[in-house]
Design an enzyme around this catalytic site. Structure first.
Site, PDB file in Angstrom:
ATOM      1  N   THR A   1       0.839  -1.205   0.000  1.00  0.00           N
ATOM      2  CA  THR A   1       0.000   0.000   0.000  1.00  0.00           C
ATOM      3  C   THR A   1       0.870   1.250   0.000  1.00  0.00           C
ATOM      4  OG1 THR A   1      -1.551  -1.236   1.365  1.00  0.00           O
ATOM      5  CG2 THR A   1      -1.874   1.143   1.246  1.00  0.00           C
ATOM      6  N   THR A   2       1.826   1.273   0.912  1.00  0.00           N
ATOM      7  CA  THR A   2       2.738   2.415   1.042  1.00  0.00           C
ATOM      8  C   THR A   2       3.512   2.634  -0.256  1.00  0.00           C
ATOM      9  OG1 THR A   2       2.941   1.838   3.373  1.00  0.00           O
ATOM     10  CG2 THR A   2       4.606   3.341   2.485  1.00  0.00           C
TER      11      THR A   2
ATOM     12  N   TYR B   1      -2.048 -10.845   2.959  1.00  0.00           N
ATOM     13  CA  TYR B   1      -2.125  -9.453   3.414  1.00  0.00           C
ATOM     14  C   TYR B   1      -3.594  -9.117   3.658  1.00  0.00           C
ATOM     15  CZ  TYR B   1      -1.216  -4.337   2.952  1.00  0.00           C
ATOM     16  OH  TYR B   1      -1.119  -2.983   3.140  1.00  0.00           O
TER      17      TYR B   1
ATOM     18  N   LYS C   1      -0.159 -10.881   7.063  1.00  0.00           N
ATOM     19  CA  LYS C   1       0.156  -9.502   7.450  1.00  0.00           C
ATOM     20  C   LYS C   1      -1.186  -8.933   7.864  1.00  0.00           C
ATOM     21  CE  LYS C   1       1.290  -5.156   5.197  1.00  0.00           C
ATOM     22  NZ  LYS C   1       0.465  -4.483   6.154  1.00  0.00           N
TER      23      LYS C   1
ATOM     24  N   THR D   1      -3.388  -6.282   8.971  1.00  0.00           N
ATOM     25  CA  THR D   1      -3.633  -4.839   9.110  1.00  0.00           C
ATOM     26  C   THR D   1      -5.111  -4.652   9.435  1.00  0.00           C
ATOM     27  OG1 THR D   1      -1.861  -4.410   7.526  1.00  0.00           O
ATOM     28  CG2 THR D   1      -3.333  -2.578   7.999  1.00  0.00           C
TER      29      THR D   1
ATOM     30  N   GLY E   1       0.056  -5.000  11.621  1.00  0.00           N
ATOM     31  CA  GLY E   1       0.049  -4.013  10.532  1.00  0.00           C
ATOM     32  C   GLY E   1      -0.358  -2.593  10.859  1.00  0.00           C
TER      33      GLY E   1
ATOM     34  N   ASP F   1       0.777   0.450  12.929  1.00  0.00           N
ATOM     35  CA  ASP F   1       1.918   0.911  13.728  1.00  0.00           C
ATOM     36  C   ASP F   1       1.479   1.596  15.032  1.00  0.00           C
ATOM     37  OD1 ASP F   1       2.573   0.338  11.135  1.00  0.00           O
ATOM     38  OD2 ASP F   1       3.639   2.195  10.728  1.00  0.00           O
ATOM     39  N   GLU F   2       0.390   2.361  14.943  1.00  0.00           N
ATOM     40  CA  GLU F   2      -0.032   3.160  16.102  1.00  0.00           C
ATOM     41  C   GLU F   2      -0.581   2.324  17.248  1.00  0.00           C
ATOM     42  OE1 GLU F   2      -1.007   3.060  13.033  1.00  0.00           O
ATOM     43  OE2 GLU F   2      -2.989   3.868  12.664  1.00  0.00           O
TER      44      GLU F   2
ATOM     45  N   VAL G   1       4.763  -5.078  10.126  1.00  0.00           N
ATOM     46  CA  VAL G   1       5.076  -4.414   8.852  1.00  0.00           C
ATOM     47  C   VAL G   1       4.448  -3.035   8.922  1.00  0.00           C
ATOM     48  CG1 VAL G   1       4.839  -4.484   6.335  1.00  0.00           C
ATOM     49  CG2 VAL G   1       4.926  -6.618   7.627  1.00  0.00           C
TER      50      VAL G   1
ATOM     51  N   SER H   1       4.559   1.427   7.693  1.00  0.00           N
ATOM     52  CA  SER H   1       5.108   2.524   6.896  1.00  0.00           C
ATOM     53  C   SER H   1       5.925   3.489   7.753  1.00  0.00           C
ATOM     54  CB  SER H   1       3.975   3.285   6.202  1.00  0.00           C
ATOM     55  OG  SER H   1       3.183   3.968   7.160  1.00  0.00           O
TER      56      SER H   1
HETATM   57  C1  LIG Z   1      -3.438   1.224   5.865  1.00  0.00           C
HETATM   58  C2  LIG Z   1      -1.954   1.353   5.832  1.00  0.00           C
HETATM   59  O1  LIG Z   1      -1.415   1.994   4.969  1.00  0.00           O
HETATM   60  N1  LIG Z   1      -1.288   0.715   6.796  1.00  0.00           N
HETATM   61  C3  LIG Z   1       0.147   0.770   6.917  1.00  0.00           C
HETATM   62  C4  LIG Z   1       0.516   1.253   8.292  1.00  0.00           C
HETATM   63  O2  LIG Z   1       1.892   1.275   8.423  1.00  0.00           O
HETATM   64  C5  LIG Z   1      -0.024   2.671   8.473  1.00  0.00           C
HETATM   65  O3  LIG Z   1       0.528   3.529   7.513  1.00  0.00           O
HETATM   66  C6  LIG Z   1       0.328   3.183   9.848  1.00  0.00           C
HETATM   67  O4  LIG Z   1      -0.153   2.292  10.816  1.00  0.00           O
HETATM   68  C7  LIG Z   1      -0.257   4.575  10.059  1.00  0.00           C
HETATM   69  O5  LIG Z   1      -1.657   4.491  10.132  1.00  0.00           O
HETATM   70  C8  LIG Z   1       0.726  -0.573   6.668  1.00  0.00           C
HETATM   71  O6  LIG Z   1       0.043  -1.581   7.336  1.00  0.00           O
HETATM   72  C9  LIG Z   1       0.628  -0.780   5.172  1.00  0.00           C
HETATM   73  C10 LIG Z   1       1.633  -1.634   4.670  1.00  0.00           C
HETATM   74  O7  LIG Z   1       2.269  -2.352   5.374  1.00  0.00           O
HETATM   75  C11 LIG Z   1       1.850  -1.582   3.244  1.00  0.00           C
HETATM   76  O8  LIG Z   1       2.372  -0.605   2.783  1.00  0.00           O
HETATM   77  O9  LIG Z   1       1.472  -2.504   2.567  1.00  0.00           O
END
Ligand SMILES: CC(=O)N[C@@H]([C@@H](O)[C@H](O)[C@H](O)CO)[C@@H](O)CC(=O)C(=O)O
Length: 303
Positions: A49-50, A140, A170, A172, A195, A197-198, A212, A214
């Site tokens: 996604t990122t 995922y 993964k 999320t 998945g 982070d917060e 995992v 971003s």
């Molecule tokens: C919905 C989304 O983009 N989730 C991110 C998180 O890292 C997210 O950016 C972070 O928790 C901030 O909300 C990751 O889970 C996405 C991820 O791993 C990816 O890029 O595939």
């Protein structure tokens, strides 16, 4: 699966560098990889996604993966996200990931025509896994974006029967009850990669040992501290670090979320990944200034 090693700790979901014309800028990846290698991050998750996978062509995704595998030079693991609404494209990417030397593959569920049952999801993934040969496969799961909210624990059990290289998910999602059920299956047989982070602290308390994310790209020390404190059962310390992550995520949400806001932060830390592709709007000069001000206000650059 030969030499399969379970993941532990942080896997950074990478941003895809773009130049001023909106073309993929592979030349940034060497510096990016050196940065990742200098942190406690254990792996990268490429073209997720990122990484704006849904805005990239198949050829671009292949070139990005090849560059990451070369730049990583075995200093950290490279997981190739091969997901697509088109099963044939996902198969092509999975075959390519195996040929290129990626360490694992992952795939999101198709989300235009959605699978309605676990069996349909398994049948969609099975040929993708098959062409990936020996590579471990992670499902995922991200219902908030795909709208596919099938029971992941059931998927893992049923999927393993047809996909011997299915090793985990993964995850999320904030359904921690379901996450616990996945972790608990057959004495922790499957890996569950956290998945969000917060709320990492919550996933670790349920028994996850890897994540995992971003935001691991730019504040890896914050998450490293969370992993380490939770290992030592120092929950209050972990919570204090988690609050730094929450403050950061509050800021990125203000600027459009983890992909748009996060990509802009990469530029501020010295790894210029450019703008996102449309429909995600480019940052203006004024916005970069405002973002920097908001990050200063939470003492981000001292984390
Ligand atoms: C919905 C989304 O983009 N989730 C991110 C998180 O890292 C997210 O950016 C972070 O928790 C901030 O909300 C990751 O889970 C996405 C991820 O791993 C990816 O890029 O595939």
């Amino acid at each position: 699966m030969n030499n399969y090693e379970r993941l532990e700790g942080m896997v950074a979901a990478t941003f895809t560098p773009m130049d001023e014309n909106g073309d993929v800028n592979l030349s940034v990846i060497d510096k990016y990889a050196d940065w990742i290698a200098s942190t406690p991050v254990k792996g990268v998750f490429v073209c997720g996604t990122t990484g704006e996978f849904s805005s990239l062509t198949i050829d671009e995704r292949k070139a990005i993966l090849e560059k990451w595998v070369a730049s990583a030079a075995k200093r950290f693991k490279v997981i190739a996200h091969v997901g697509s609404n088109c099963q044939r494209d996902a198969m092509e990417l999975a075959r390519h990931a195996a040929q290129t030397g990626a360490d694992a593959i992952a795939s999101i569920a198709p989300s235009f025509f959605k699978p309605g049952t676990v069996d349909e999801l398994v049948d969609f993934f099975a040929p993708i896994c098959q062409v990936a040969g020996e590579l471990p496969f992670y499902y995922y799961n991200m219902p908030s974006i795909t709208g596919v909210n099938l029971p992941v624990d059931k998927f893992l059990v049923e999927g393993k029967k047809k996909m011997p290289n299915l090793v985990g998910t993964k995850f999320t999602h904030n359904n921690l009850m379901e996450m616990g059920a996945c972790i608990d299956l057959e004495q922790h047989k499957f890996e569950v990669l956290h998945g969000f982070d917060e709320i990492l602290i919550a996933g670790l308390s349920m028994g996850a040992v890897a994540g995992v994310g971003s935001t691991y790209n730019y504040i890896p020390n914050v998450y490293h501290a969370i992993f380490e404190s939770m290992k030592k059962n120092e929950v209050e310390t972990a919570r204090a670090w988690q609050m730094k992550s929450i403050r950061t995520v509050e800021v990125i949400i203000k600027y459009g979320g983890g992909v748009r806001g996060g990509k802009a932060i990469m530029k501020l830390i010295g790894i210029d990944c450019g703008s996102c592709r449309l429909p995600i709007k480019a940052f203006s000069v004024e916005e970069y200034e405002k973002l920097k001000g908001d990050l200063d206000a939470i003492k981000f650059f001292e984390f």
